[in-house]
Design an enzyme around this catalytic site. Structure first.
Site, PDB file in Angstrom:
ATOM      1  N   SER A  75       0.865  -1.191   0.000  1.00  0.00           N
ATOM      2  CA  SER A  75       0.000   0.000   0.000  1.00  0.00           C
ATOM      3  C   SER A  75       0.894   1.231   0.000  1.00  0.00           C
ATOM      4  O   SER A  75       2.025   1.196   0.512  1.00  0.00           O
ATOM      5  CB  SER A  75      -0.887   0.022   1.244  1.00  0.00           C
ATOM      6  OG  SER A  75      -1.537   1.281   1.402  1.00  0.00           O
ATOM      7  N   TYR A  89      -1.938  -1.118  10.368  1.00  0.00           N
ATOM      8  CA  TYR A  89      -1.992  -1.413   8.938  1.00  0.00           C
ATOM      9  C   TYR A  89      -0.757  -0.863   8.217  1.00  0.00           C
ATOM     10  O   TYR A  89      -0.124  -1.564   7.420  1.00  0.00           O
ATOM     11  CB  TYR A  89      -3.262  -0.815   8.339  1.00  0.00           C
ATOM     12  CG  TYR A  89      -3.383  -0.987   6.846  1.00  0.00           C
ATOM     13  CD1 TYR A  89      -3.765  -2.206   6.293  1.00  0.00           C
ATOM     14  CD2 TYR A  89      -3.110   0.074   5.986  1.00  0.00           C
ATOM     15  CE1 TYR A  89      -3.875  -2.356   4.922  1.00  0.00           C
ATOM     16  CE2 TYR A  89      -3.220  -0.068   4.606  1.00  0.00           C
ATOM     17  CZ  TYR A  89      -3.600  -1.291   4.081  1.00  0.00           C
ATOM     18  OH  TYR A  89      -3.704  -1.444   2.718  1.00  0.00           O
TER      19      TYR A  89
END
Length: 254
Positions: free
Chosen positions: A145, A158
């Site tokens: 990401s 995350y």
């Protein structure tokens, strides 16, 4: 399509979700047989496999809980057995993205994200590499990401997990390279999904104002990047993080 992946056998984890469906679909369109993994999205996985078969490609549906190391190894083994003893490509897409403040986060909350997003990548990659090194090599692509490098509020666990995934790929590229195994990451920006504009209208609006390409990403955009990295076109690319974000990371923050 160009048949870039003709003859390949690929395993896509988390293929029941939006990005996973886009990746698996693009692999099938380019000629690869696809093992479609899911944990709980059984209907979505079987629907995807049916769509792939309807287009003339091979697909199988496999279930596993990737927070369990033995399940990761079983999944890879079953995918390779279905592929006639071959597994040429693994895409580690399965993951979770909860939101939570650091102040109230417990170690159990932290581990739940790291086990799903990082430990599963480690175990699946290790198992796949054992198969690939006995053949002519292969490719492994982790879905990371842009938050691996650009943290967001409420995403500490995350963001940390995706940063770890990027470094795992670089380390694995170094160690598995002599066996003909290439390992890379794809780091998407905001990928559209049904209902996103209603669930997070202010975020979607901010993104659309900021992104040079003028739109949200699509699952197929991520799939295209994964196809490229698994194809002969990327034969000299390993240990690389391919950012797929419409250029939003290029925007100044000051």
């Amino acid at each position: 399509m160009s048949g870039l992946l003709s003859g390949q056998v690929a395993l896509v984890t988390g293929a029941g979700g939006g990005i996973g469906r886009g990746i698996a679909t693009r692999f099938a369109e380019e000629g690869s047989a696809v093992a479609v993994h899911f944990r709980t999205a059984v209907e979505a996985a079987h629907d995807l496999a049916a769509r792939i078969r309807a287009r003339g490609a091979r697909a199988v549906v496999l279930q596993a809980d990737l927070t369990v190391e033995d399940e990761c190894r079983r999944l890879v083994r079953e995918a390779a057995e279905w592929g006639g003893g071959r597994l040429t490509a693994l895409v580690n897409n399965a993951g979770v993205q909860p939101t939570q403040e650091l102040a109230g986060m417990t170690a159990a909350d932290w581990r739940a994200v790291l086990d799903t997003n990082v430990t599963s990548v480690f175990a699946c990659t290790q198992a796949a590499a054992e198969v690939m090194r006995e053949a002519d090599g292969g490719t492994v692509t982790h879905i990371a990401s842009i938050e691996a490098a650009h943290p967001a509020p409420l995403h500490a666990h995350y963001c940390a997990s995706k940063a770890a995934v990027v470094m795992h790929a670089r380390s694995a590229a170094l160690e598995y390279g002599p066996y003909g195994i290439r390992v890379n990451t794809v780091s998407p920006g905001l990928i559209d999904r049904e209902g996103l504009d209603r669930a997070w209208p202010e975020g979607v609006e901010r993104w659309q104002r900021a992104v040079p390409a003028g739109r949200l990403g699509r699952p197929e955009d991520v799939g295209d990047a994964c196809v490229f990295l698994a194809s002969p076109l990327a034969s000299w690319i390993t240990g690389h993080d391919l950012v797929v974000d419409g250029g939003v990371s290029a925007r100044p923050t000051w």
